[in-house]
Write a protein that holds these residues in place. Structure first.
Motif: not given
Length: 175
Positions: A91-93, A100-103, A112-113
């Motif tokens: 993924v390019a910044l 999203t943090f997915d616990p 990272l979308k």
């Protein structure tokens, strides 16, 4: 036979920036008060630099997660690349749409979308995942305290840490 236990060495490496800042701060204070003010300006500068390094080191240490998770992360010239045992991608910044943090996954993952491609899932304990701290901190409008709070949170639902808005997209395209 190692002199330092592996667990202790791991903790020292985790807090290395904060420890270096503490040494710099102590040396700066010694220059300020112990050298009869001959080194006043360098001492003040070293104290300020040491304090800043302690602050940054604490944030980085809180971001680092212990353990050897699956896969490897590389950050190179504005691109995050994840090499996993089953999946991977890049993924390019500049093209990143959301973080999203997915616990709910085990271990917890960063999602990272990027528009038009599947989400890139990176375990928080993957090898090199601590490099994401620097990559995330370059994103406009991202608050590092939200990232650190998500890592320590006991909530069991995905948490959007950062999302690109039209305003941040326009700011990036001007450069």
């Amino acid at each position: 036979m190692p002199v330092i236990r592996p667990e202790a060495k791991e903790q020292l490496l985790r807090w290395r920036e904060a420890l270096a800042g503490g040494v710099a701060l102590a040396l700066g204070l010694w220059w300020l008060f112990g050298a009869r003010q001959l080194l006043l300006l360098p001492g003040v500068a070293l104290c300020l630099a040491g304090g800043a390094l302690i602050w940054i080191g604490i944030q980085r240490a809180r971001f680092r997660v212990a353990g050897q998770g699956p896969g490897s992360v590389q950050v190179d010239e504005g691109q995050i690349t994840y090499y996993g045992p089953l999946t991977g991608g890049a993924v390019a910044l500049a093209d990143l749409a959301a973080i999203t943090f997915d616990p709910t996954l085990h271990p917890a993952h960063w999602r990272l979308k990027q528009t038009g491609v599947p989400e890139l899932l990176i375990p928080v304990n993957a090898d090199g995942a601590d490099k994401l701290f620097d990559a995330f901190s370059t994103l406009p409008g991202l608050r590092i305290d939200r990232v650190l709070a998500a890592l320590k949170s006991q909530d069991r639902h995905p948490n959007v840490i950062w999302q690109r808005t039209a305003q941040t997209a326009a700011a990036i395209s001007l450069h």
